[in-house]
Design an enzyme around this catalytic site. Structure first.
Site, PDB file in Angstrom:
ATOM      1  N   ASP A  99       0.433  -3.147  -1.612  1.00 39.66           N
ATOM      2  CA  ASP A  99       0.561  -2.928  -0.177  1.00 39.66           C
ATOM      3  C   ASP A  99       0.512  -4.274   0.541  1.00 39.66           C
ATOM      4  OD1 ASP A  99       0.164  -1.568   2.534  1.00 39.66           O
ATOM      5  OD2 ASP A  99       0.040   0.147   1.175  1.00 39.66           O
ATOM      6  N   HIS A 176      -2.009  -2.012   7.415  1.00 37.53           N
ATOM      7  CA  HIS A 176      -1.478  -0.911   6.608  1.00 37.53           C
ATOM      8  C   HIS A 176      -2.206  -0.772   5.275  1.00 37.53           C
ATOM      9  CE1 HIS A 176       1.507   1.245   4.087  1.00 37.53           C
ATOM     10  NE2 HIS A 176       1.929   1.780   5.216  1.00 37.53           N
ATOM     11  N   SER A 546       3.017   7.165   4.025  1.00 39.66           N
ATOM     12  CA  SER A 546       2.076   6.147   3.537  1.00 39.66           C
ATOM     13  C   SER A 546       0.638   6.614   3.667  1.00 39.66           C
ATOM     14  CB  SER A 546       2.240   4.846   4.334  1.00 39.66           C
ATOM     15  OG  SER A 546       3.378   4.137   3.948  1.00 39.66           O
TER      16      SER A 546
END
Length: 766
Positions: A99, A176, A546
């Site tokens: 990620d 994220h 996600s």
């Protein structure tokens, strides 16, 4: 070919073929596949393709980034744990994350849990490395985070990275990766406080699991080369579960078959290495054929919303005479009392030297466009217009304008020229704010506004009389129909033809499973370099596949903790066969569709096997298992696949292709073209993982236009025994679309095993 030896062979091949100085080798993939990533010219690529020892060349692609309540929604306990002798195994699970990195300072990753002691010599020693760098000292690997690496050669080869954003360390400047990691494995009971308001306590699905970080995506750019290098390392490190919430959102360009892209082949080798790989299905919904998770050896996750909402409302009228309540969206504190209501267009500076375009006149993007004397201390109506439609205007700019000019609050309303729009709850600090995305509600607000102003003969407002207040928008409400497949969640059917413009469905069900991915609270990096509205926040409420993917990754770790001998396909089977296709009201799961705010019954191509059920997945009764060789046999059975390309990509030969691609031992059956008069015979092999002998009755709900027969119709099975069920599918009527059914095995000890059926009956070929 081993690590150092393969790397030297790559160097020699490049030097002999391209010449030193004409290329930049980015990586040698040393563990899963024998290959490398190189940055060079198109003419040099042709030279590589023509070499007899080079089996496959694929162009690099961009890689994109694809909770307080969700554990309870899924039926997990507060900390997803219990006391007992299995605590040691729980602590030894390692989840890897490819990620944007991680913020190690976040309390979700602190090493203070009383049930998470430092590893003892008797425990598994994870072979990780802590790569220190900006914002990431070596002490960041604290026992909860057991390894952290970053991969940037691909990004640096195509872009000039910004050192103030693109930190060459595992640190997450975006947020994220931090959000994803905490959703899967964040500590239990972490208070979620945003703008001084307590929203609850966050917990990962597997809060005692340890975390291995593989940063491969940067604020400026992400490349598939970096993602593959990160995955290669993660598998070599022997993570138990690999969460991939990033990746390409388009089919591969240099291979005819989606299953044979470098990305998918890497996941195939991960499966062979015993790693459970879970990936985001994509955010390109609600149209069909939009999934970007293709292969049967990786679990593709769709996203749904839960029954938690954050209702907000605008009150029209003063504190004594309330005219109407109008519903909206926004995580905002209320205004203290009512204030005059002003439409931004009616507060524009008459003699300003700025363009009279929507961002200035309607959308509150530029404070210099508005008369401070008309907007200060008032609630201002900003209008969704061209700037928001083409995504150049932002809510962040509205909040900056509001703070600069002293609004008491702002309201972003819909525009008749653009209709309804989609809005997600966003925390607003000061001033208060609310979004009203539905045109019907906006018209109610504008009628009230026009009824309470005075205009001169030129149309200019001379007096404002309408008043409004913004209500409390931070308190959650629970109830209603759930789950509902999110509009953005990519839909099936799956497809194998990467280059064709007219998609032909594949005999694989995608997405595989449904998990919460809409409005998920989880940890966040305060730098938030790509989302100004979230700068300074330690938690964020986000939506996307996600966000759904780490739910499944964490639950897979819980399953492997309880069943360490299970291979990844057995874990995937347990998750699939125990999922529920029904919502909280007992109806088939619904989905948000192209018509905004419309909800319609969904299919397996929206929710996969159904909503994941962690408790049932821990005790599925029966599981289906597939080995690496089975996946090779599947690839070799595809009519569109060249066997030479299968060997080139995987190193395995096509010695025993399946009679039909649907014969792969998956926990579902998908037949993309069942021809009338041409029955298809397949089988599924079930292994008992129960603790006692059990008798199962077999039943089938045949899809429309199809008849299905099963043999045997019942069986008794002892623990660890295997039972094959033979299935024959006959098309009785050609249809212009898939139809759906299911096979259900009902056990005498209350186990229920479901296999979704997705069949397209068609006319026979001439």
């Amino acid at each position: 070919m081993g690590g150092a030896r393969s790397e030297s062979s790559h160097d020699l091949l490049l030097q002999d073929t391209l010449g030193i100085g004409s290329y930049n080798k980015l990586y040698s993939f040393k563990y899963l596949v024998n290959g490398f990533a190189v940055h060079t010219t198109a003419s040099q690529v042709k030279k590589l393709k023509d070499l007899p020892g080079v089996k496959m060349v694929e162009r690099d692609r961009r890689a994109k980034l694809m909770t307080t309540y969700t554990p309870r929604f899924l039926g997990l306990t507060a900390d997803n744990d219990n006391d007992g002798d299995d605590d040691l195994a729980r602590e030894e699970m390692v989840i890897g994350f490819v990620d944007s990195g991680i913020d190690p300072r976040h309390p979700s990753f602190a090493y203070h849990h009383p049930k998470l002691p430092l590893p003892s010599p008797s425990q598994r020693q994870f072979p990780g490395v802590c790569e220190a760098g900006p914002h990431f000292p070596s002490s960041s690997c604290n026992g909860k985070i057991v390894s952290a690496r970053f991969f940037s050669a691909g990004a640096r080869s195509i872009a000039t990275l910004n050192t103030s954003l693109d930190f060459l360390s595992p640190f997450d400047a975006v947020g994220h990766g931090t959000h994803v990691a905490s959703t899967a494995a964040g500590n239990a009971g972490v208070p979620v406080v945003v703008n001084g308001f307590h929203y609850g306590r966050a917990s990962g699905m597997a809060p005692q699991a340890r975390i291995a970080v593989y940063k491969a995506v940067y604020p400026t750019v992400g490349t598939l080369a970096d993602v593959i290098a990160a995955m290669d390392q993660a598998i070599h490190d022997e993570v138990d579960v690999l969460v991939v919430s990033v990746g390409p959102d388009t089919p591969p360009e240099d291979t005819d078959v989606t299953f044979l892209s470098v990305f998918d082949v890497t996941m195939l080798f991960a499966r062979r290495a015993g790693v459970f790989v879970v990936q985001a299905a994509g955010n390109l919904g609600p149209d069909p054929f939009t999934v970007v998770s293709y292969s049967p050896w990786a679990v593709g996750v769709a996203a749904c919303r839960t029954d938690r909402t954050y209702p907000a409302f605008l009150v029209l009228g003063d504190d004594v005479d309330v005219h109407q309540f109008v519903s909206g969206v926004g995580l905002s504190a209320p205004t203290l009392g009512s204030f005059l209501l002003v439409l931004a267009r009616d507060a524009v500076m008459p003699n300003g030297s700025f363009p009279r375009t929507p961002p200035y006149v309607d959308e509150c993007q530029h404070p210099e466009a508005l008369d401070p004397s008309l907007v200060q201390g008032r609630i201002v109506l900003c209008t969704f217009s061209a700037g928001f439609y083409d995504q150049t205007s932002t809510l962040a700019a509205i909040t900056q304008t509001a703070a600069h000019l002293g609004f008491m609050g702002f309201v972003l309303v819909a525009n008749p020229a653009y209709g309804d729009f989609i809005a997600q709850p966003i925390p607003f600090d000061a001033p208060a704010g609310i979004i009203i995305p539905k045109l019907a509600d906006t018209q109610t607000v504008l009628r009230y506004y026009e009824q309470h102003i005075s205009r001169d003969e030129m149309g200019h407002v001379t007096e404002f009389h309408g008043r409004a207040s913004i209500g409390e928008g931070r308190v959650a409400k629970f109830g209603g129909r759930a789950p509902i497949v999110s509009r953005f969640s990519s839909r099936g059917p799956d497809y194998a033809d990467a280059q064709s413009q007219s998609r032909q469905a594949a005999d694989v069900l995608k997405p595989d499973i449904l998990a919460p991915g809409d409005q998920v609270w989880a940890a966040w990096s305060p730098l938030s370099v790509l989302e100004p509205l979230l700068v300074g926040y330690s938690f964020a409420l986000l939506s996307g596949t996600s966000m759904a993917t780490p739910h499944v990754g964490g639950i897979a770790a819980l399953i492997k903790q309880c069943h360490p001998s299970w291979n990844p396909s057995m874990i995937a089977s347990a998750i699939s066969t125990t999922a529920s296709k029904y919502d909280s009201q007992g109806d088939l799961i619904s989905a948000e569709e192209p018509d905004l705010y419309g909800v319609h019954p969904s299919t397996y191509f929206g929710f996969g096997a159904g909503l994941i059920n962690p408790a049932r997945a821990l005790d599925p009764g029966l599981v289906l298992s597939s080995k690496f060789e089975d996946y090779i046999d599947f690839l070799c059975s595809l009519s569109s696949v060249d066997w030479v390309k299968v060997r080139a990509a995987t190193g395995a030969s096509c010695s025993r292709p399946l009679a039909h691609p649907a014969d792969l031992n998956l926990p579902s059956v998908t037949i993309s073209a069942l021809r009338v008069g041409q029955p298809v015979q397949i089988q599924r092999s079930f292994t008992s993982v129960g603790s006692k002998p059990e008798t199962y009755l077999c039943s089938v709900l045949s899809p429309n236009g199809t008849s299905v027969t099963l043999s045997p119709t019942w069986f008794r099975i002892a623990p660890m025994e295997t039972q094959a069920i033979h299935m024959e599918f006959n098309a009785t009527q050609a249809l212009n679309a898939f139809s759906f059914g299911e096979i259900v095995l009902t056990g005498s000890l209350d186990h229920i095993v479901r296999l979704p059926l997705s069949i397209h009956p068609v006319l026979p070929t001439l």
